[in-house]
Design a protein around this motif. Structure first.
Motif, PDB file in Angstrom:
ATOM      1  N   TYR A 291      -4.276 -54.658   2.852  1.00 56.17           N
ATOM      2  CA  TYR A 291      -3.056 -55.050   2.160  1.00 56.17           C
ATOM      3  C   TYR A 291      -3.086 -56.667   2.696  1.00 56.17           C
ATOM      4  O   TYR A 291      -3.937 -57.282   3.262  1.00 56.17           O
ATOM      5  CB  TYR A 291      -1.580 -54.793   3.153  1.00 56.17           C
ATOM      6  CG  TYR A 291      -1.866 -53.413   2.835  1.00 56.17           C
ATOM      7  CD1 TYR A 291      -1.173 -52.822   1.649  1.00 56.17           C
ATOM      8  CD2 TYR A 291      -2.326 -52.051   3.786  1.00 56.17           C
ATOM      9  CE1 TYR A 291      -1.007 -51.340   1.649  1.00 56.17           C
ATOM     10  CE2 TYR A 291      -2.009 -50.891   3.603  1.00 56.17           C
ATOM     11  CZ  TYR A 291      -1.597 -50.228   2.727  1.00 56.17           C
ATOM     12  OH  TYR A 291      -1.347 -49.341   3.200  1.00 56.17           O
ATOM     13  N   ARG A 292      -2.722 -57.408   1.556  1.00 52.11           N
ATOM     14  CA  ARG A 292      -2.247 -59.165   1.673  1.00 52.11           C
ATOM     15  C   ARG A 292      -0.598 -58.787   1.923  1.00 52.11           C
ATOM     16  O   ARG A 292      -0.337 -58.442   1.457  1.00 52.11           O
ATOM     17  CB  ARG A 292      -2.723 -59.892   0.322  1.00 52.11           C
ATOM     18  CG  ARG A 292      -3.868 -59.996   0.380  1.00 52.11           C
ATOM     19  CD  ARG A 292      -4.451 -61.073  -1.073  1.00 52.11           C
ATOM     20  NE  ARG A 292      -4.460 -60.566  -1.274  1.00 52.11           N
ATOM     21  CZ  ARG A 292      -3.396 -61.098  -2.512  1.00 52.11           C
ATOM     22  NH1 ARG A 292      -2.694 -62.476  -1.961  1.00 52.11           N
ATOM     23  NH2 ARG A 292      -2.949 -61.454  -3.653  1.00 52.11           N
ATOM     24  N   CYS A 293      -0.256 -59.970   3.662  1.00 52.07           N
ATOM     25  CA  CYS A 293       1.094 -60.096   3.302  1.00 52.07           C
ATOM     26  C   CYS A 293       1.544 -61.345   3.187  1.00 52.07           C
ATOM     27  O   CYS A 293       0.397 -62.040   3.414  1.00 52.07           O
ATOM     28  CB  CYS A 293       1.522 -59.427   4.416  1.00 52.07           C
ATOM     29  SG  CYS A 293       1.385 -57.850   5.328  1.00 52.07           S
ATOM     30  N   LYS A 294       2.912 -61.423   2.991  1.00 47.88           N
ATOM     31  CA  LYS A 294       3.221 -63.197   1.986  1.00 47.88           C
ATOM     32  C   LYS A 294       5.029 -63.074   2.778  1.00 47.88           C
ATOM     33  O   LYS A 294       5.549 -61.935   3.228  1.00 47.88           O
ATOM     34  CB  LYS A 294       3.243 -62.879   0.384  1.00 47.88           C
ATOM     35  CG  LYS A 294       2.229 -62.450  -0.599  1.00 47.88           C
ATOM     36  CD  LYS A 294       2.859 -63.235  -1.716  1.00 47.88           C
ATOM     37  CE  LYS A 294       1.168 -63.154  -2.343  1.00 47.88           C
ATOM     38  NZ  LYS A 294       1.185 -62.256  -4.046  1.00 47.88           N
ATOM     39  N   ASP A 296       7.280 -65.637   5.200  1.00 55.04           N
ATOM     40  CA  ASP A 296       7.495 -67.751   6.155  1.00 55.04           C
ATOM     41  C   ASP A 296       6.923 -67.487   6.652  1.00 55.04           C
ATOM     42  O   ASP A 296       7.063 -66.560   7.970  1.00 55.04           O
ATOM     43  CB  ASP A 296       8.726 -67.914   5.483  1.00 55.04           C
ATOM     44  CG  ASP A 296       9.352 -67.716   4.160  1.00 55.04           C
ATOM     45  OD1 ASP A 296       9.272 -67.969   3.507  1.00 55.04           O
ATOM     46  OD2 ASP A 296      11.028 -67.266   4.536  1.00 55.04           O
ATOM     47  N   GLY A 297       6.838 -68.778   7.581  1.00 51.61           N
ATOM     48  CA  GLY A 297       5.775 -68.960   8.739  1.00 51.61           C
ATOM     49  C   GLY A 297       4.370 -69.301   9.178  1.00 51.61           C
ATOM     50  O   GLY A 297       4.088 -68.349   7.391  1.00 51.61           O
ATOM     51  N   ASP A 298       4.278 -69.987  10.089  1.00 50.93           N
ATOM     52  CA  ASP A 298       2.571 -69.547  10.245  1.00 50.93           C
ATOM     53  C   ASP A 298       2.184 -67.941  10.196  1.00 50.93           C
ATOM     54  O   ASP A 298       0.967 -68.073  10.707  1.00 50.93           O
ATOM     55  CB  ASP A 298       2.191 -70.643  12.101  1.00 50.93           C
ATOM     56  CG  ASP A 298       2.692 -71.932  10.900  1.00 50.93           C
ATOM     57  OD1 ASP A 298       2.468 -72.299  10.211  1.00 50.93           O
ATOM     58  OD2 ASP A 298       2.880 -72.330  12.343  1.00 50.93           O
ATOM     59  N   ALA A 299       2.774 -67.037  10.893  1.00 52.33           N
ATOM     60  CA  ALA A 299       2.156 -65.177  10.790  1.00 52.33           C
ATOM     61  C   ALA A 299       1.924 -65.756  10.054  1.00 52.33           C
ATOM     62  O   ALA A 299       1.022 -64.136   9.854  1.00 52.33           O
ATOM     63  CB  ALA A 299       3.409 -64.837  11.254  1.00 52.33           C
ATOM     64  N   PHE A 300       2.208 -65.707   8.935  1.00 44.72           N
ATOM     65  CA  PHE A 300       1.064 -64.785   7.452  1.00 44.72           C
ATOM     66  C   PHE A 300       0.309 -66.058   6.687  1.00 44.72           C
ATOM     67  O   PHE A 300       0.787 -66.662   6.349  1.00 44.72           O
ATOM     68  CB  PHE A 300       2.571 -64.515   6.275  1.00 44.72           C
ATOM     69  CG  PHE A 300       3.818 -63.372   6.562  1.00 44.72           C
ATOM     70  CD1 PHE A 300       2.972 -62.010   6.925  1.00 44.72           C
ATOM     71  CD2 PHE A 300       4.389 -63.895   7.898  1.00 44.72           C
ATOM     72  CE1 PHE A 300       4.122 -60.774   7.605  1.00 44.72           C
ATOM     73  CE2 PHE A 300       5.281 -63.197   8.145  1.00 44.72           C
ATOM     74  CZ  PHE A 300       5.351 -61.507   7.727  1.00 44.72           C
ATOM     75  N   HIS A 301      -0.363 -65.188   6.606  1.00 47.53           N
ATOM     76  CA  HIS A 301      -1.439 -65.932   5.679  1.00 47.53           C
ATOM     77  C   HIS A 301      -1.253 -65.149   4.482  1.00 47.53           C
ATOM     78  O   HIS A 301      -2.831 -63.707   4.392  1.00 47.53           O
ATOM     79  CB  HIS A 301      -2.540 -66.748   6.359  1.00 47.53           C
ATOM     80  CG  HIS A 301      -2.689 -66.559   7.697  1.00 47.53           C
ATOM     81  ND1 HIS A 301      -2.362 -68.679   8.115  1.00 47.53           N
ATOM     82  CD2 HIS A 301      -2.429 -66.393   8.972  1.00 47.53           C
ATOM     83  CE1 HIS A 301      -2.340 -68.410   9.164  1.00 47.53           C
ATOM     84  NE2 HIS A 301      -2.246 -67.376   9.448  1.00 47.53           N
ATOM     85  N   ALA A 302      -0.984 -65.411   3.404  1.00 51.91           N
ATOM     86  CA  ALA A 302      -1.180 -64.192   1.549  1.00 51.91           C
ATOM     87  C   ALA A 302      -2.959 -64.431   1.279  1.00 51.91           C
ATOM     88  O   ALA A 302      -2.724 -63.536   0.234  1.00 51.91           O
ATOM     89  CB  ALA A 302      -0.292 -65.303   0.833  1.00 51.91           C
ATOM     90  N   GLU A 303      -3.815 -65.373   2.036  1.00 50.15           N
ATOM     91  CA  GLU A 303      -5.177 -64.866   0.809  1.00 50.15           C
ATOM     92  C   GLU A 303      -6.067 -64.192   2.367  1.00 50.15           C
ATOM     93  O   GLU A 303      -7.177 -63.699   1.884  1.00 50.15           O
ATOM     94  CB  GLU A 303      -5.961 -66.406   0.554  1.00 50.15           C
ATOM     95  CG  GLU A 303      -5.276 -67.324   0.190  1.00 50.15           C
ATOM     96  CD  GLU A 303      -4.669 -66.856  -0.881  1.00 50.15           C
ATOM     97  OE1 GLU A 303      -6.088 -65.899  -1.864  1.00 50.15           O
ATOM     98  OE2 GLU A 303      -3.491 -66.109  -2.248  1.00 50.15           O
ATOM     99  N   ARG A 304      -5.682 -63.301   3.306  1.00 49.64           N
ATOM    100  CA  ARG A 304      -6.369 -62.571   4.369  1.00 49.64           C
ATOM    101  C   ARG A 304      -5.879 -61.620   3.499  1.00 49.64           C
ATOM    102  O   ARG A 304      -4.870 -60.934   3.955  1.00 49.64           O
ATOM    103  CB  ARG A 304      -5.642 -63.758   5.422  1.00 49.64           C
ATOM    104  CG  ARG A 304      -6.378 -62.211   6.955  1.00 49.64           C
ATOM    105  CD  ARG A 304      -6.040 -62.910   7.671  1.00 49.64           C
ATOM    106  NE  ARG A 304      -6.701 -62.324   8.685  1.00 49.64           N
ATOM    107  CZ  ARG A 304      -6.621 -62.521  10.630  1.00 49.64           C
ATOM    108  NH1 ARG A 304      -5.699 -63.070  10.359  1.00 49.64           N
ATOM    109  NH2 ARG A 304      -7.130 -62.022  11.487  1.00 49.64           N
ATOM    110  N   VAL A 305      -7.432 -60.729   3.613  1.00 49.16           N
ATOM    111  CA  VAL A 305      -6.873 -59.048   3.500  1.00 49.16           C
ATOM    112  C   VAL A 305      -7.197 -58.517   5.158  1.00 49.16           C
ATOM    113  O   VAL A 305      -7.598 -59.214   5.633  1.00 49.16           O
ATOM    114  CB  VAL A 305      -8.110 -58.656   2.620  1.00 49.16           C
ATOM    115  CG1 VAL A 305      -8.041 -56.794   2.073  1.00 49.16           C
ATOM    116  CG2 VAL A 305      -7.677 -59.709   1.419  1.00 49.16           C
ATOM    117  N   LEU A 306      -5.863 -58.050   5.122  1.00 44.03           N
ATOM    118  CA  LEU A 306      -5.662 -57.085   6.374  1.00 44.03           C
ATOM    119  C   LEU A 306      -5.867 -55.737   6.150  1.00 44.03           C
ATOM    120  O   LEU A 306      -6.032 -54.832   5.092  1.00 44.03           O
ATOM    121  CB  LEU A 306      -4.044 -57.479   6.875  1.00 44.03           C
ATOM    122  CG  LEU A 306      -3.871 -58.986   6.307  1.00 44.03           C
ATOM    123  CD1 LEU A 306      -2.334 -58.752   6.838  1.00 44.03           C
ATOM    124  CD2 LEU A 306      -4.410 -59.503   7.897  1.00 44.03           C
TER     125      LEU A 306
END
Length: 868
Positions: A291-294, A296-306
């Motif tokens: 998953y990629r999560c989008k 606000d804030g530094d906790a989310f990194h849209a390009e990182r696959v989790l």
């Protein structure tokens, strides 16, 4: 047949899905204008109550995947259609493939959408009803497009007019090639006086476009993780309260860095509460997902696959080029857990007081060449199975495995990345599926040999870049909510979703792997509330205590913190279910044998630590240990004691490190025997540490990484032979004299008699007194019930001398017809320092039995019948 003129080249958003740059869309609409057609569609929804704004899914049947995206339709006015009921098999099958969605518009009225698969096409029927349009805006047009992973539709690539079916209903039908799915159809309504003029744009009541999935379904919010339906479809569900959007990433190659397909999950269609979900057909060739999560804030990194926190099988790890590029990316495998034949498996279900535990690291236990195991077995779960005879010889009936979850390989197993799968490092060929089969085979084999399997588990923190980080840090982690908590990866264990995940993980290990119990590392952190406050009644600890599925498992609290490398002393709430790793036992015995503790502390530990476990539990809830997998091994406790090791309470017996001094070596040998002896004659559960039976050393280092592979050749040395035999003898003694040494409840006061030096009463609080003896009196009434005199159980006399001088002890009088036999004297040379049958102790003065006890030694005597 009139073909609508607009056609569109799909933009960059579909390149992520694998679509060519120049895929063109030919869009043609099919109009429904006869009321009987509407009646037929409405009949599908009989018995269902739909509410405005609600998205309703009626069936699941996602299509096959194709990565070129084109949309085809033929424009025509529907002719007469006879009204019919759905009774044939083909019609029922078509019903099963139909999904229904309903929306409210921002100006009132309803939009109902039916999606069904028909042969090699997807048919989308759209009905608009009760829409109040002004007289000038009497024409309604659908304007929209399709997308997979980009919500922004730059241009209108589908333009199709609605046809009036009645005075209050409009209808439109679109067709799409099934091979182009999955994708979303997103559109808004345009009302105007002329189909080609710009007029009123109508959106949903949420001021967004109308959006429905084509070729996949909204899925279900439970169960979390990946699940499979009877029809083979796969349901994805993941929790993230604070994510604004979530992307499902699918891979068709385990070595690929980029997903073959990405699907944005629409927050209106694919979200229920705080859970995102989608359902896809299982006939595709994808092998893994993330998953990629989008947000606000530094906790989310849209390009990182989790990684999915609930993934049951972890795929190969590949580099994640997020920021430094040093993180590893773990992906969930798109497959069911392998079937395993559990027939004939019976959990030993041993009472706590009967346990003799051996803690081991799966890899280090058999990876050394001295294990003489094949390369694909050494260092694996199967390797543990191959050494079951060694465990049985020691008298072990429970193994405690160091954490086996997928973990950070640089920091070690106490920093997990995941909670539902064994690490592939412990499987043959480092395979995830083979690791699952391997551990199940190990558990079944150990059970067949009467050995339980306990797991050390870490639920209080994760490794950096673990499965939960980046998914919803505000929910899963404390994240600056606790001032004295510096770790960024500390889990908020009592937060409802984290609590539920932990319970689900424990149940999974019990049901799927037949695990017999769990030892919770850093258990003191399980008592923290949402904001780090101490809870007297923590919901997670209570839930584990009363969970019906976990009711027959052992649950053990271990307050050692891997971050600080130190155990914490804390009153742990237990509900008469939780046992504890007894760190006081460890420290008090170490202190006494090096001559720095009072007799009262030793006596308390020998009798089952009543200061800790007399609150409704009993001595069986005390898991006693001398050495463990962090800190100094047993042989190093008597070999190193420099200033850096002050916290270890060790003593080098007169010389630091390795030595050839005979007197020092003899003293060390006695101390090792003393430690093992006290461990086994104390009430509670003895816990041995891997390698202590053969003198495994870390060279005086406290680092966990300094622990070496177990050298099986050391088992054949003189020290290894006599120590393993001594442990085996003590295990047999505990079982034979279970009436005194394996007790669920504390001994009664009348069953214990204490003796000090020179036949005096013990001076409990005098630190200069280093001698203590005790008589454990057998229950005479129970002994008399025995049918044979030879089975009568006599008293036990135990003496411990931590002084540098010899102590002459006088044994108490034996009952008539019985005599004292010496079973153990740790000061004697091998093989005479322990005797299974015992050696008679002769009377040395009238009416008294005296025995000379050497310095720094322990002795054990048993009263036996004279003819035994």
């Amino acid at each position: 047949m009139a073909t609508l003129p607009p056609s569109l080249t799909i933009g960059r958003c579909c390149l992520k899905c694998g679509a060519p740059d120049s895929s063109r869309l030919s869009v043609v609409a099919r109009y429904l204008c006869k009321s009987k057609v509407g009646q037929s569609l409405q009949r599908i929804d009989v018995g269902r109550k739909l509410f405005p704004g609600e998205v309703v899914q009626s069936a699941l049947q996602p299509p096959h995947l194709s990565l070129d995206l084109r949309c085809f339709a033929a424009s025509r006015v529907s002719v007469e259609q006879t009204e019919q009921t759905f009774t044939s098999t083909s019609q029922v099958d078509e019903l099963k493939k139909l999904s229904t969605y309903m929306f409210r518009t921002e100006i009132g009225g309803q939009v109902k959408i039916f999606v069904r698969k028909k042969s090699v096409k997807y048919v989308v029927d759209i009905e608009v009803s009760s829409l109040q349009l002004s007289g000038n805006n009497n024409k309604l047009v659908l304007s929209g497009g399709v997308y997979r992973s980009d919500h922004d539709i730059k241009t209108n690539n589908i333009e199709a007019p609605f046809i009036a079916r009645s005075s209050s209903e409009l209808a439109l039908e679109l067709e799409f090639e099934a091979k182009e799915a999955p994708f979303y159809l997103s559109f808004l309504l345009k009302a105007s006086s002329d189909a080609n003029s710009t007029g009123l744009e109508i959106r949903s009541h949420r001021k967004t476009s109308f959006c429905v999935p084509i070729g996949f379904d909204q899925g279900y919010p439970v169960p979390l993780g990946l699940s499979f339906s009877n029809d083979g479809s796969m349901n994805f569900a993941v929790y993230s309260r604070n994510a604004e959007s979530l992307v499902l990433c699918l891979y068709d190659d385990t070595g690929s860095e980029k997903p073959a397909l990405e699907l944005d999950l629409d927050p209106y269609v694919n979200r229920t509460g705080d859970i995102w979900h989608a359902s896809l057909e299982g006939a595709w060739t994808f092998v893994s997902y993330g998953y990629r999560c989008k947000g606000d804030g530094d906790a989310f990194h849209a390009e990182r696959v989790l990684l999915d926190p609930y993934a049951k099988i972890i795929g190969s790890s590949i580099p994640n080029h997020y920021e430094s590029g040093l993180l590893l990316k773990h992906l969930g495998r798109l497959c069911k857990e392998p079937a395993f034949d559990w027939s004939g498996d019976v959990c030993p279900n041993l009472p706590l007081e009967k346990l003799v535990v051996y803690r081991l690291n799966v890899m280090r236990f058999t990876e050394d060449k001295s294990s003489k195991l094949p390369a694909d077995v050494a260092g694996t779960f199967s390797g543990v199975t191959e050494k079951v005879q060694h465990l049985k010889y020691l008298g072990i009936n429970a193994v405690l495995l160091e954490p086996i979850f997928t973990f950070d390989e640089q920091k070690g197993p106490y920093f997990p990345c995941h909670f539902f799968s064994p690490t592939s490092l412990y499987g043959p060929s480092n395979g995830s599926v083979s690791a699952i089969n391997s551990i199940k085979g190990m558990v079944k084999n150990l059970h067949a040999n009467g050995i339980e399997v306990l797991l050390e588990v870490v639920f209080t923190h994760t490794a950096e870049g673990g499965a939960l980080q980046g998914l919803d840090d505000e929910s899963y982690y404390y994240r600056n909510r606790v001032e004295d908590l510096e770790e960024k990866n500390a889990l908020n264990c009592n937060y409802p979703v984290v609590q539920q995940m932990i319970l689900d993980s424990l149940r999974h290990w019990v049901t799927e792997f037949h695990i017999d119990g769990f030892c919770f590392i850093n258990a003191s952190c399980l008592l923290r509330g949402f904001h780090g406050e101490h809870l007297s009644r923590p919901p997670l600890v209570e839930a584990i205590a009363f969970d019906p599925l976990l009711s027959k498992t052992k649950v053990i609290a271990d307050c050692w913190d891997p971050h600080e490398m130190m155990p914490k002393e804390i009153h742990f709430p237990h509900w008469k279910r939780w046992a504890e790793m007894n760190t006081k036992f460890c420290s008090d015995i170490r202190n006494f044998l090096r001559g720095e503790d009072a007799l009262s502390s030793l006596a308390t530990r020998l009798c089952g630590s009543g200061d800790i476990f007399s609150d409704g539990r009993g001595p069986a809830f005390s898991f006693n240990f001398i050495a463990r997998n962090f800190g100094l091994p047993l042989v190093d406790l008597v070999s190193f004691s420099n200033a850096e090791l002050a916290s270890e309470l060790s003593w080098n017996c007169g010389e630091e490190g390795p030595t050839s001094n005979t007197a020092v070596l003899e003293r060390r040998l006695k101390q090792i025997r003393n430690y093992i002896f006290i461990l086994f004659v104390s009430l509670g559960v003895p816990v041995l540490n891997m390698g202590d039976e053969c003198g495994q050393s870390s060279g005086g280092s406290l680092s966990y990484g300094s622990r070496k592979l177990l050298d099986w050749n050391a088992m054949t040395t003189g020290f290894g032979i006599q120590t393993t035999q001594f442990i085996s003898f003590l295990s047999s003694l505990r079982e034979r004299r279970s009436d005194l040494l394996q007790r669920r409840n504390f001994l009664k006061e009348e069953n214990i008699e204490w003796h000090g030096s020179s036949q005096s009463q013990p001076e409990w609080e005098d630190p200069s007194c280093k001698f203590l003896a005790m008589t454990l009196k057998a229950d005479k009434a129970e002994s008399l019930l025995s049918s044979e005199a030879s089975e009568l159980k006599g008293d036990l006399f135990i003496a411990i001398n931590a002084d540098d001088k010899t102590e002459n002890i006088i044994l108490p009088p034996c009952p008539e017809g019985m005599a004292w036999r010496r079973l153990v004297d740790t000061a004697l040379p091998y093989p005479g320092f322990f005797l299974a049958d015992g050696k008679a102790v002769l009377e040395q003065m009238a009416g008294l039995v005296a025995y000379e006890m050497k310095s720094r030694s322990c002795t054990l005597f048993e009263a036996c019948t004279e003819d035994s």
